[in-house]
Enzyme design. Sequence first.
Site, short mmCIF file in Angstrom:
data_model
loop_
_atom_site.label_atom_id
_atom_site.label_comp_id
_atom_site.label_asym_id
_atom_site.label_seq_id
_atom_site.Cartn_x
_atom_site.Cartn_y
_atom_site.Cartn_z
N HIS A 18 65.37 46.43 16.17
CA HIS A 18 65.18 45.45 15.11
C HIS A 18 66.38 45.38 14.16
O HIS A 18 66.66 44.32 13.60
CB HIS A 18 63.87 45.74 14.38
CG HIS A 18 62.66 45.52 15.26
ND1 HIS A 18 61.46 46.17 15.09
CD2 HIS A 18 62.51 44.72 16.35
CE1 HIS A 18 60.61 45.77 16.04
NE2 HIS A 18 61.22 44.91 16.81
N GLY A 144 57.15 36.30 30.65
CA GLY A 144 58.36 36.06 29.87
C GLY A 144 59.56 35.65 30.71
O GLY A 144 60.41 34.87 30.27
N ASP A 164 62.43 42.22 26.01
CA ASP A 164 61.94 43.55 25.57
C ASP A 164 60.69 43.93 26.37
O ASP A 164 59.59 44.04 25.81
CB ASP A 164 61.65 43.44 24.06
CG ASP A 164 61.21 44.76 23.45
OD1 ASP A 164 61.47 45.82 24.05
OD2 ASP A 164 60.58 44.71 22.38
C1 LIG Z 1 57.76 46.38 23.96
S1 LIG Z 1 56.47 45.25 23.69
C2 LIG Z 1 57.21 43.98 22.75
C3 LIG Z 1 57.57 44.33 21.34
C4 LIG Z 1 58.20 43.22 20.57
N1 LIG Z 1 59.29 42.57 21.29
C5 LIG Z 1 58.74 43.75 19.25
O1 LIG Z 1 59.93 44.11 19.19
O2 LIG Z 1 57.98 43.80 18.29
C6 LIG Z 1 56.32 44.47 25.25
C7 LIG Z 1 55.28 43.36 25.29
O3 LIG Z 1 55.42 42.67 26.53
C8 LIG Z 1 54.14 42.24 26.93
N2 LIG Z 1 54.26 41.94 28.37
C9 LIG Z 1 54.13 42.75 29.44
N3 LIG Z 1 54.47 42.11 30.58
C10 LIG Z 1 54.84 40.86 30.21
C11 LIG Z 1 55.36 39.74 30.93
N4 LIG Z 1 55.53 39.79 32.26
N5 LIG Z 1 55.68 38.64 30.23
C12 LIG Z 1 55.52 38.58 28.87
N6 LIG Z 1 55.03 39.61 28.14
C13 LIG Z 1 54.72 40.73 28.81
C14 LIG Z 1 53.25 43.38 26.57
O4 LIG Z 1 51.91 42.95 26.45
C15 LIG Z 1 53.84 43.83 25.24
O5 LIG Z 1 53.18 43.21 24.17
#
Ligand SMILES: C[S@@+](CC[C@H](N)C(=O)[O-])C[C@H]1O[C@@H](n2cnc3c(N)ncnc32)[C@H](O)[C@@H]1O
Length: 280
Positions: A18, A144, A164
Amino acid sequence: MNYRHAYHAGNGADVLKHVVLLALLDHLNRKDAPYCFIDTHAGRGIYPLGAAETQRAGEFRSGIAKILDGQDAPPAIARYLEVIRGIGVEDNVLVRYPGSPTLALAVMRDQDRAVLAELQHAESTALKSSVYRDRRAQVHERDGHEALLALIPPKEKRGLVLVDPPYEQPDEFERLEQTLSTALTRWPTGIYAVWYPIKHGEAANRFLNRMATTGIRRQLVIELTHERDDLPGGLNGSGLLIINPPYQLEETLAGSLPWLHFRLSQPGRGRHRISWSVPE
Ligand SMILES: C[S@@+](CC[C@H](N)C(=O)[O-])C[C@H]1O[C@@H](n2cnc3c(N)ncnc32)[C@H](O)[C@@H]1O
């Protein structure tokens, strides 16, 4: 998929990610022209630190809680802490930790746009309710990688992609490599920031080495570890691969990594670096 970012919110890896995210957005803010921020794995947007899973894991205690006083913080850290405090502090207590969409929207301007992809229904529902008043934000409940490739290049032509993933799938690094290679052909001038874990084993180095042979130029590596890289078990640290970093990003972050290393790592353990794996 079992991943819940609430267990990890505000840990050392979130802090590094961040700080860099805000530094990148501040560079984009230097020009008036609008930009698009794409968060491919956005999470739920805000994490109450009193939530049962966040308290139980307690990872924020070895992350944001250790640096919140900001004593002697270099400018990029001071900037990050100012935004964190503005969102999360009540009565001098940090009660919530903002995720990447909330942090980004806090520093973006009226003319900018945020595209937020989150696959898990519970997480994307929470994200929608946290940003629904903000006309700059669109939430997509979808994969994503697919969302990114479907939505670029954005009409704004300039912007930042944060990638991420939770790294729960064994082929996550390979998938990233494919997605990034395709994304760079569709939007070669975008800035891409890819977070990755540093754990026992060589997965992160293999990923960086493979990315270095793709022909993609301008790859900057930012890493901070709290333990020996090869300690078996959990997360020893993390890194960000930045493709097309803005000019002078290294100067903006100067001093931040040594300061974070000193504040977050055990004495004599871990390391930090900012270096080009593929130069200009
Ligand atoms: C590390 S966390 C994200 C944290 C966020 N970027 C932050 O910095 O606050 C990863 C997220 O990706 C989501 N996720 C898992 N597989 C995914 C996919 N194929 N596409 C999009 N989101 C996904 C999970 O549910 C989780 O909420």
